[in-house]
Design a protein around this motif. Structure first.
Motif, PDB file in Angstrom:
ATOM      1  N   VAL A 220     -16.360  -7.531  13.117  1.00 18.83           N
ATOM      2  CA  VAL A 220     -17.422  -8.277  12.087  1.00 18.83           C
ATOM      3  C   VAL A 220     -17.487  -7.335   9.963  1.00 18.83           C
ATOM      4  CG1 VAL A 220     -18.505  -9.896  10.745  1.00 18.83           C
ATOM      5  CG2 VAL A 220     -17.247 -10.438  13.159  1.00 18.83           C
ATOM      6  N   ALA A 221     -18.105  -6.514  10.606  1.00 20.16           N
ATOM      7  CA  ALA A 221     -18.232  -5.677   9.686  1.00 20.16           C
ATOM      8  C   ALA A 221     -17.453  -5.403   8.896  1.00 20.16           C
ATOM      9  CB  ALA A 221     -19.439  -4.997   9.720  1.00 20.16           C
ATOM     10  N   VAL A 222     -16.526  -4.322   9.832  1.00 24.08           N
ATOM     11  CA  VAL A 222     -14.782  -3.842   9.000  1.00 24.08           C
ATOM     12  C   VAL A 222     -13.687  -5.132   8.844  1.00 24.08           C
ATOM     13  CG1 VAL A 222     -13.394  -2.581   9.676  1.00 24.08           C
ATOM     14  CG2 VAL A 222     -15.824  -1.563  10.720  1.00 24.08           C
ATOM     15  N   LEU A 223     -13.933  -6.094   9.413  1.00 27.07           N
ATOM     16  CA  LEU A 223     -12.683  -6.941   9.316  1.00 27.07           C
ATOM     17  C   LEU A 223     -13.028  -7.633   7.668  1.00 27.07           C
ATOM     18  CD1 LEU A 223     -10.956  -7.611  11.310  1.00 27.07           C
ATOM     19  CD2 LEU A 223     -11.575  -9.396  11.790  1.00 27.07           C
ATOM     20  N   GLN A 224     -14.736  -7.920   7.920  1.00 30.28           N
ATOM     21  CA  GLN A 224     -14.901  -8.761   6.570  1.00 30.28           C
ATOM     22  C   GLN A 224     -14.421  -7.617   5.100  1.00 30.28           C
ATOM     23  OE1 GLN A 224     -15.121 -12.225   5.954  1.00 30.28           O
ATOM     24  NE2 GLN A 224     -15.200 -12.417   7.982  1.00 30.28           N
ATOM     25  N   ALA A 225     -14.629  -6.898   5.407  1.00 29.81           N
ATOM     26  CA  ALA A 225     -14.205  -5.733   4.072  1.00 29.81           C
ATOM     27  C   ALA A 225     -12.918  -5.249   3.897  1.00 29.81           C
ATOM     28  CB  ALA A 225     -15.011  -4.573   4.291  1.00 29.81           C
ATOM     29  N   TYR A 226     -12.102  -5.574   5.382  1.00 27.11           N
ATOM     30  CA  TYR A 226     -10.519  -5.644   4.978  1.00 27.11           C
ATOM     31  C   TYR A 226     -10.039  -7.056   4.350  1.00 27.11           C
ATOM     32  CZ  TYR A 226      -5.968  -6.105   6.945  1.00 27.11           C
ATOM     33  OH  TYR A 226      -4.806  -6.238   7.097  1.00 27.11           O
ATOM     34  N   VAL A 227     -10.812  -8.387   5.137  1.00 24.08           N
ATOM     35  CA  VAL A 227     -10.505  -9.211   4.735  1.00 24.08           C
ATOM     36  C   VAL A 227     -10.486  -9.229   3.029  1.00 24.08           C
ATOM     37  CG1 VAL A 227     -10.801 -12.233   3.846  1.00 24.08           C
ATOM     38  CG2 VAL A 227     -10.720 -10.915   6.407  1.00 24.08           C
ATOM     39  N   PHE A 228     -11.916  -9.479   1.951  1.00 20.93           N
ATOM     40  CA  PHE A 228     -12.016  -9.224   1.358  1.00 20.93           C
ATOM     41  C   PHE A 228     -10.638  -7.978   0.409  1.00 20.93           C
ATOM     42  CE2 PHE A 228     -14.267  -9.156  -2.962  1.00 20.93           C
ATOM     43  CZ  PHE A 228     -15.516 -10.154  -2.764  1.00 20.93           C
ATOM     44  N   ALA A 229     -10.714  -6.957   0.454  1.00 26.16           N
ATOM     45  CA  ALA A 229      -9.861  -6.328   0.411  1.00 26.16           C
ATOM     46  C   ALA A 229      -8.403  -6.965   0.318  1.00 26.16           C
ATOM     47  CB  ALA A 229      -9.862  -4.722   0.390  1.00 26.16           C
ATOM     48  N   ILE A 230      -8.112  -7.374   1.045  1.00 27.62           N
ATOM     49  CA  ILE A 230      -6.599  -7.392   1.529  1.00 27.62           C
ATOM     50  C   ILE A 230      -6.470  -9.382   0.605  1.00 27.62           C
ATOM     51  CG2 ILE A 230      -6.700  -9.930   3.443  1.00 27.62           C
ATOM     52  CD1 ILE A 230      -4.301  -7.705   3.638  1.00 27.62           C
ATOM     53  N   LEU A 231      -7.774 -10.157   0.566  1.00 34.42           N
ATOM     54  CA  LEU A 231      -7.369 -10.995  -0.414  1.00 34.42           C
ATOM     55  C   LEU A 231      -7.627 -10.794  -1.981  1.00 34.42           C
ATOM     56  CD1 LEU A 231      -9.627 -13.985   1.426  1.00 34.42           C
ATOM     57  CD2 LEU A 231      -7.052 -13.936   0.675  1.00 34.42           C
ATOM     58  N   THR A 232      -8.035 -10.134  -2.089  1.00 36.01           N
ATOM     59  CA  THR A 232      -7.916  -9.527  -3.759  1.00 36.01           C
ATOM     60  C   THR A 232      -6.303  -9.096  -4.093  1.00 36.01           C
ATOM     61  OG1 THR A 232     -10.433  -8.457  -3.301  1.00 36.01           O
ATOM     62  CG2 THR A 232      -9.039  -7.593  -5.391  1.00 36.01           C
ATOM     63  N   CYS A 233      -5.473  -7.661  -3.190  1.00 36.46           N
ATOM     64  CA  CYS A 233      -4.190  -7.527  -2.887  1.00 36.46           C
ATOM     65  C   CYS A 233      -3.159  -9.376  -3.017  1.00 36.46           C
ATOM     66  CB  CYS A 233      -4.354  -6.745  -1.918  1.00 36.46           C
ATOM     67  SG  CYS A 233      -4.863  -5.765  -1.575  1.00 36.46           S
ATOM     68  N   LEU A 234      -3.821 -10.015  -2.786  1.00 36.47           N
ATOM     69  CA  LEU A 234      -2.706 -11.036  -2.857  1.00 36.47           C
ATOM     70  C   LEU A 234      -3.609 -11.848  -3.658  1.00 36.47           C
ATOM     71  CD1 LEU A 234      -3.069 -12.759   1.069  1.00 36.47           C
ATOM     72  CD2 LEU A 234      -1.272 -11.423  -0.134  1.00 36.47           C
ATOM     73  N   TYR A 235      -3.860 -12.043  -4.697  1.00 39.16           N
ATOM     74  CA  TYR A 235      -4.932 -12.266  -5.712  1.00 39.16           C
ATOM     75  C   TYR A 235      -3.815 -11.612  -6.677  1.00 39.16           C
ATOM     76  CZ  TYR A 235      -8.008 -15.897  -3.347  1.00 39.16           C
ATOM     77  OH  TYR A 235      -8.277 -15.914  -2.686  1.00 39.16           O
ATOM     78  N   LEU A 236      -4.140 -10.413  -7.033  1.00 40.50           N
ATOM     79  CA  LEU A 236      -3.099  -9.651  -7.862  1.00 40.50           C
ATOM     80  C   LEU A 236      -2.140  -9.775  -7.511  1.00 40.50           C
ATOM     81  CD1 LEU A 236      -4.887  -6.344  -7.518  1.00 40.50           C
ATOM     82  CD2 LEU A 236      -4.646  -7.033  -9.409  1.00 40.50           C
ATOM     83  N   HIS A 237      -1.045 -10.142  -6.713  1.00 41.49           N
ATOM     84  CA  HIS A 237      -0.012 -10.324  -6.252  1.00 41.49           C
ATOM     85  C   HIS A 237       0.365 -11.444  -7.639  1.00 41.49           C
ATOM     86  CE1 HIS A 237       3.703 -12.419  -4.439  1.00 41.49           C
ATOM     87  NE2 HIS A 237       3.785 -10.973  -4.600  1.00 41.49           N
ATOM     88  N   ASP A 238      -0.280 -12.638  -7.025  1.00 42.88           N
ATOM     89  CA  ASP A 238      -0.189 -13.772  -7.534  1.00 42.88           C
ATOM     90  C   ASP A 238       0.171 -13.898  -9.695  1.00 42.88           C
ATOM     91  OD1 ASP A 238       0.146 -15.408  -5.664  1.00 42.88           O
ATOM     92  OD2 ASP A 238      -1.612 -16.509  -5.922  1.00 42.88           O
ATOM     93  N   ALA A 239      -1.056 -12.714  -9.855  1.00 46.39           N
ATOM     94  CA  ALA A 239      -0.806 -13.341 -11.178  1.00 46.39           C
ATOM     95  C   ALA A 239      -0.440 -12.259 -11.996  1.00 46.39           C
ATOM     96  CB  ALA A 239      -2.558 -12.127 -11.431  1.00 46.39           C
ATOM     97  N   ILE A 240       0.436 -11.316 -11.122  1.00 47.31           N
ATOM     98  CA  ILE A 240       1.517 -10.378 -11.244  1.00 47.31           C
ATOM     99  C   ILE A 240       3.159 -11.132 -11.744  1.00 47.31           C
ATOM    100  CG2 ILE A 240       2.720  -8.189 -10.488  1.00 47.31           C
ATOM    101  CD1 ILE A 240      -0.312  -6.862 -10.201  1.00 47.31           C
ATOM    102  N   HIS A 241       3.260 -11.372 -10.109  1.00 45.89           N
ATOM    103  CA  HIS A 241       4.300 -12.228 -10.462  1.00 45.89           C
ATOM    104  C   HIS A 241       4.497 -13.162 -10.298  1.00 45.89           C
ATOM    105  CE1 HIS A 241       6.050  -8.245  -8.751  1.00 45.89           C
ATOM    106  NE2 HIS A 241       4.392  -8.248  -7.661  1.00 45.89           N
ATOM    107  N   LEU A 242       3.465 -13.723 -10.762  1.00 41.09           N
ATOM    108  CA  LEU A 242       3.770 -15.679 -10.713  1.00 41.09           C
ATOM    109  C   LEU A 242       3.795 -16.379  -9.242  1.00 41.09           C
ATOM    110  CD1 LEU A 242       4.069 -16.080 -14.321  1.00 41.09           C
ATOM    111  CD2 LEU A 242       1.900 -15.991 -12.853  1.00 41.09           C
ATOM    112  N   HIS A 243       5.169 -16.433  -9.206  1.00 40.07           N
ATOM    113  CA  HIS A 243       6.333 -17.408  -8.396  1.00 40.07           C
ATOM    114  C   HIS A 243       6.539 -15.929  -7.396  1.00 40.07           C
ATOM    115  CE1 HIS A 243       4.908 -21.258  -9.312  1.00 40.07           C
ATOM    116  NE2 HIS A 243       4.680 -21.057 -10.133  1.00 40.07           N
TER     117      HIS A 243
END
Lengths: 243, 129
Positions: A220-243
């Motif tokens: 869980v410790a490793v996975l949650q760090a991974y989830v946090f990072a990948i969600l940051t990436c997805l949010y970045l993707h939304d902000a950069i590409h909008l749709h």
């Protein structure tokens, strides 16, 4: 003794060096100490292992490069080429959370990611940063994020509030997910450990259970760090590409 | 067209193989799975991330409604409305996570978005020249 067996005692904040600046309690706490340890360990790991970088990497250099490439590839896949400049940010975030979670797995240590204020501060940083990136890149067009194209006007009345709400929920889900996972896991470990002495001979059962729980918590410790990072990436993707 | 095309040269074949490999790699990357050893971990992370999504959305929605009600003294009207908005937002988020459309707002699948982006890119480059 009573506080020792309390499963929530492990989360209590203790002032190691009391500092009061103008009525604000800015003491150096055990939480701050472990954050410092996480930063020092992460920096030390990356700096020392690439101190004498070689073309053919040794063990340590290879580990540092693999960690870096892991994040770089995550950004490449989820954000695209424009996301390359955010690799240092996501890498730092990932290493900080990962080390915070893993340091918490050491017995008698403190898990700073089990405090919602810490995870919420990290999530709010991501949320505000990503929103600002989106606004700077797209200006007011950024608001089109909340109005899907090709939707009838009447439906928009319902959809826009839902979209806005689902956008503003992001920092909450991001922080509560990490905090709840860490706190629940560590509480469970202490509760099962408390059964060991009270069950006498049969205490072997909770010990066996705890062995598996520790392994699960490491995952869980490793996975949650991974989830946090990948969600940051997805949010970045939304902000950069909008749709 | 009676004349037959000559067989493709080795360079042409090589280029086609590379192109197919790149396309495959791009598709594997778009799933967020990456290479094989990362696939199960990514799937597990994806699954674990869904649980809190719904709960937190309902909680935050109700909380916002409750705050509005306290501010305007309109209890319990806004709380009820925001409760259902929160349920809706949570379900939208879960649905997006499950259908692999990322957390993107909007209702088009990933490959459609990517195609569109490439179209836009070519438009921009042709417009500039």
């Amino acid at each position: 003794m009573a506080t020792e067996s309390n499963p929530l005692h492990q989360f209590s904040i203790e002032r190691l060096i009391p500092i009061h600046i103008g009525g604000v309690d800015a003491s150096f706490t055990n939480s701050a100490a472990f954050m410092t340890a996480a930063v020092v360990l992460a920096s030390g790991f990356v700096l020392l292992s690439t101190w004498r970088a070689q073309l053919v990497p040794g063990r340590w250099q290879s580990m540092a490069e693999l960690t870096y490439e892991f994040i770089a590839r995550m950004i490449d896949q989820n954000v695209g080429r424009e996301g390359r400049r955010y690799v240092p940010f996501v890498f730092t975030l990932f290493m900080f959370i990962l080390l915070g979670n893993l340091l918490g797995m050491i017995p008698y240590s403190f898990t700073f990611t089990s405090h919602i204020i810490v995870t919420f501060a990290l999530a709010a940083l991501v949320f505000v940063g990503v929103t600002l990136i989106g606004i700077f890149r797209h200006g007011l067009h950024f608001l089109s994020l909340f109005a899907p194209r090709g939707v009838p006007i009447i439906l928009l009345l319902l959809l826009v509030p839902i979209e806005v709400l689902s956008y503003f929920i992001r920092p909450f889900t991001l922080s509560i997910r990490l905090f709840a996972n860490m706190m629940a896991g560590h509480t469970m470990l202490v509760i099962f450990a408390g059964f060991v002495t009270s069950l006498g001979v049969f205490g072997i059962l909770p010990i066996a259970m705890n062995t598996f729980l520790v392994l699960l918590e490491l995952l869980v410790a490793v996975l949650q760090a991974y989830v946090f990072a990948i969600l940051t990436c997805l949010y970045l993707h939304d902000a950069i590409h909008l749709h | 067209m009676a004349e037959r095309k000559p067989p493709p040269s080795l360079e042409e074949l090589g280029a086609r193989v590379r192109e197919a490999q790149n396309r495959q790699a791009a598709e594997a990357g778009a799933d967020g799975a990456g290479d094989d050893n990362g696939a199960s971990g990514a799937a597990l992370a994806n699954g674990l991330r869904i649980g809190p999504e719904l709960v937190v959305a309902v909680g935050v929605g109700t909380g916002i409604g409750w705050a509005f009600d306290r501010a305007f003294g309109s209890a319990p009207l806004v709380t009820i409305v925001f409760f259902f908005l929160g349920v809706g937002a949570g379900m939208v988020n879960v649905w997006r996570a499950v259908t692999g459309r990322g957390m993107a707002i909007g209702y088009r699948p990933r490959d459609a978005r990517r195609r569109e982006r490439e179209d836009k890119k070519t438009d921009e480059s042709s417009g500039e020249e």
